[in-house]
Design a protein around this motif. Structure first.
Motif, PDB file in Angstrom:
ATOM      1  N   PRO A 145      45.977  54.701  64.534  1.00 50.10           N
ATOM      2  CA  PRO A 145      44.582  54.952  64.932  1.00 50.10           C
ATOM      3  C   PRO A 145      44.257  56.429  64.780  1.00 50.10           C
ATOM      4  O   PRO A 145      45.079  57.297  65.085  1.00 50.10           O
ATOM      5  N   VAL A 146      43.070  56.715  64.276  1.00 47.15           N
ATOM      6  CA  VAL A 146      42.658  58.100  64.052  1.00 47.15           C
ATOM      7  C   VAL A 146      42.019  58.649  65.322  1.00 47.15           C
ATOM      8  O   VAL A 146      41.069  58.070  65.846  1.00 47.15           O
ATOM      9  N   ALA A 147      42.567  59.745  65.822  1.00 49.52           N
ATOM     10  CA  ALA A 147      42.016  60.373  67.030  1.00 49.52           C
ATOM     11  C   ALA A 147      40.793  61.219  66.673  1.00 49.52           C
ATOM     12  O   ALA A 147      40.755  61.859  65.623  1.00 49.52           O
ATOM     13  N   ASP A 148      39.785  61.215  67.524  1.00 47.98           N
ATOM     14  CA  ASP A 148      38.591  62.025  67.297  1.00 47.98           C
ATOM     15  C   ASP A 148      38.974  63.498  67.245  1.00 47.98           C
ATOM     16  O   ASP A 148      39.713  63.998  68.100  1.00 47.98           O
ATOM     17  N   GLY A 149      38.484  64.171  66.223  1.00 51.58           N
ATOM     18  CA  GLY A 149      38.751  65.603  66.105  1.00 51.58           C
ATOM     19  C   GLY A 149      40.160  65.930  65.657  1.00 51.58           C
ATOM     20  O   GLY A 149      40.587  67.081  65.720  1.00 51.58           O
ATOM     21  N   GLY A 150      40.905  64.922  65.202  1.00 52.05           N
ATOM     22  CA  GLY A 150      42.264  65.167  64.760  1.00 52.05           C
ATOM     23  C   GLY A 150      42.314  65.875  63.416  1.00 52.05           C
ATOM     24  O   GLY A 150      41.308  66.059  62.742  1.00 52.05           O
ATOM     25  N   ALA A 151      43.512  66.263  63.019  1.00 54.52           N
ATOM     26  CA  ALA A 151      43.692  66.946  61.735  1.00 54.52           C
ATOM     27  C   ALA A 151      43.418  65.980  60.587  1.00 54.52           C
ATOM     28  O   ALA A 151      43.582  64.770  60.733  1.00 54.52           O
ATOM     29  N   PRO A 152      42.971  66.495  59.429  1.00 51.39           N
ATOM     30  CA  PRO A 152      42.752  65.631  58.265  1.00 51.39           C
ATOM     31  C   PRO A 152      44.028  64.888  57.901  1.00 51.39           C
ATOM     32  O   PRO A 152      45.138  65.393  58.071  1.00 51.39           O
ATOM     33  N   GLY A 153      43.870  63.673  57.408  1.00 45.97           N
ATOM     34  CA  GLY A 153      45.020  62.853  57.070  1.00 45.97           C
ATOM     35  C   GLY A 153      45.154  61.700  58.041  1.00 45.97           C
ATOM     36  O   GLY A 153      44.229  61.365  58.772  1.00 45.97           O
ATOM     37  N   CYS A 154      46.322  61.102  58.053  1.00 42.95           N
ATOM     38  CA  CYS A 154      46.545  59.979  58.962  1.00 42.95           C
ATOM     39  C   CYS A 154      48.039  59.724  59.083  1.00 42.95           C
ATOM     40  O   CYS A 154      48.846  60.303  58.364  1.00 42.95           O
ATOM     41  N   GLY A 155      48.385  58.852  60.013  1.00 48.92           N
ATOM     42  CA  GLY A 155      49.761  58.416  60.152  1.00 48.92           C
ATOM     43  C   GLY A 155      49.924  57.052  59.506  1.00 48.92           C
ATOM     44  O   GLY A 155      49.082  56.175  59.672  1.00 48.92           O
ATOM     45  N   VAL A 156      50.986  56.881  58.751  1.00 47.82           N
ATOM     46  CA  VAL A 156      51.250  55.589  58.112  1.00 47.82           C
ATOM     47  C   VAL A 156      52.717  55.225  58.312  1.00 47.82           C
ATOM     48  O   VAL A 156      53.568  56.078  58.576  1.00 47.82           O
ATOM     49  N   ARG A 157      53.000  53.927  58.186  1.00 48.88           N
ATOM     50  CA  ARG A 157      54.394  53.481  58.238  1.00 48.88           C
ATOM     51  C   ARG A 157      54.505  52.115  57.566  1.00 48.88           C
ATOM     52  O   ARG A 157      53.534  51.361  57.496  1.00 48.88           O
ATOM     53  N   LEU A 158      55.701  51.844  57.079  1.00 55.76           N
ATOM     54  CA  LEU A 158      56.034  50.535  56.528  1.00 55.76           C
ATOM     55  C   LEU A 158      56.779  49.765  57.604  1.00 55.76           C
ATOM     56  O   LEU A 158      57.756  50.257  58.172  1.00 55.76           O
ATOM     57  N   LYS A 159      56.329  48.563  57.876  1.00 53.51           N
ATOM     58  CA  LYS A 159      56.796  47.809  59.040  1.00 53.51           C
ATOM     59  C   LYS A 159      58.252  47.398  58.947  1.00 53.51           C
ATOM     60  O   LYS A 159      58.981  47.407  59.948  1.00 53.51           O
ATOM     61  N   ARG A 160      58.728  47.055  57.735  1.00 53.85           N
ATOM     62  CA  ARG A 160      60.069  46.488  57.603  1.00 53.85           C
ATOM     63  C   ARG A 160      60.985  47.355  56.749  1.00 53.85           C
ATOM     64  O   ARG A 160      60.549  47.952  55.759  1.00 53.85           O
ATOM     65  N   ALA A 161      62.251  47.407  57.123  1.00 48.31           N
ATOM     66  CA  ALA A 161      63.240  48.126  56.322  1.00 48.31           C
ATOM     67  C   ALA A 161      63.341  47.483  54.942  1.00 48.31           C
ATOM     68  O   ALA A 161      63.295  46.253  54.818  1.00 48.31           O
ATOM     69  N   GLY A 162      63.467  48.313  53.939  1.00 49.76           N
ATOM     70  CA  GLY A 162      63.553  47.815  52.569  1.00 49.76           C
ATOM     71  C   GLY A 162      62.228  47.810  51.843  1.00 49.76           C
ATOM     72  O   GLY A 162      62.188  47.714  50.613  1.00 49.76           O
TER      73      GLY A 162
END
Length: 338
Positions: A150-167
């Motif tokens: 989720p993007v926080a208001d006033g946060g730094a440009p960009g975002c957090g991402v992740r891949l749910k499963r190993a591999g």
């Protein structure tokens, strides 16, 4: 009687604008930028800006570079941590998910779980991947398991991402060249260029005109020589992308296996020899052309048209299918080679 003098004024034709072209090897392909008009100094600024856009894409979105931000996401697959990525990579990944949704998963940025399974090269002995391992890797392809924080208001440009499963692994090879083309187009328009051409491999954008007419782009004959085309299309202020089974492939026991993989089966798609898409942006064209190739036939044309694009498909049976909007604009040079 005096005759009036006839004054004849001869106006010299204005010289044709200078056309300059520069080509550089980048992103595993050849990138070419052609600029019409402007001074030599202005052209140098344009070339530097356009190629700089590609350098940025290569630095951030190249899954083959261990120091890229995309590789950082891949290394953390399945461990539950959010990886902060820059704004442009975040936007590209969101566009990749959107492309997957548009195409029913025929385009999927998590295809790279298959990396190394299919190997193409003239120096390699043709071989099929291990079926059990391929099935295991195939199960890891799912754009729905690419998650965004989720993007926080006033946060730094960009975002957090992740891949749910190993591999799981991300690969933007089906989007990054188009992204680079579109970014280069923005840079050139920002510098005042109206007539230019940007190409990265099979992805193009043609802006304005050359010598007073739209740019002419050839569609390669899938079974012909590399410089052989079967049709020519005039393009202006639009993108154009071609995917074919003739670039990376091998033939084993009389059957052609190539690099355009159907994520539903994880085997090379079999419906087409080539697919060409004309779309408003290079990313649109690149995402759609692979999906149109996989579907093939009238289904492929319908997919392109549903998303505001047009297509030319050469089917596996060598039939040429053309979107109605392109019929009058397409000049057929010959029948594709059998």
């Amino acid at each position: 009687m005096m005759l009036s003098a006839l004054l004849v004024v001869v106006v010299a034709a204005a010289p044709a604008p200078r056309v300059r072209t520069e080509t550089r090897p980048m992103m595993g392909t050849t990138v070419t930028v052609t600029l019409v008009g402007g001074t030599a100094e202005k052209a140098r600024e344009g070339f530097d800006a356009a190629f700089g856009a590609f350098e940025r894409v290569n630095r951030v979105m190249n899954e083959w570079r261990p120091d890229s931000e995309l590789s950082a996401v891949n290394r953390k697959a399945g461990d539950g941590e959010w990886v902060t990525v820059p704004e442009d990579l975040c936007a590209a990944l969101r566009r990749g998910v959107q492309g997957a949704e548009q195409t029913g998963g025929l385009f999927d940025p998590t295809w790279a779980a298959l990396r190394g399974m299919w190997r193409f090269g003239t120096d390699l002995t043709p071989a099929l991947p291990d079926a059990a391992e391929l099935k295991k890797r195939c199960a890891l392809i799912s754009y729905k398991d690419l998650e965004f924080a989720p993007v926080a208001d006033g946060g730094a440009p960009g975002c957090g991402v992740r891949l749910k499963r190993a591999g799981m692994q991300l690969g933007l090879g089906g989007l990054a060249k188009g992204w680079g083309v579109d970014e280069a187009v923005k840079k050139l328009r920002g510098q005042g260029f109206k007539d230019f051409f940007v190409q990265a491999g099979g992805d193009f954008y043609a802006a304005g005109k050359k010598a007073g007419r739209p740019w002419k782009v050839g569609i390669r004959d899938p079974r012909g020589e590399p410089d052989s085309v079967f049709a020519v299309l005039e393009v202006s202020d639009a993108a154009f992308s071609t995917s074919g089974d003739y670039e990376n492939f091998f033939v084993l026991q009389g059957k052609r296996y190539h690099h355009i993989i159907d994520p539903r089966t994880c085997y090379p798609a079999t419906a087409s020899r080539s697919a060409t898409v004309l779309a408003p942006s290079a990313v649109d064209a690149e995402v759609l052309t692979k999906s149109v190739f996989i579907l093939g036939g009238q289904e492929g044309l319908a997919l392109a048209e549903k998303h505001g694009a047009s297509a030319v498909v050469v089917t596996e049976g060598n039939q040429v299918l053309v979107s109605p909007r392109l019929e009058k604009r397409l000049t057929r040079v010959k029948t594709p080679s059998p």
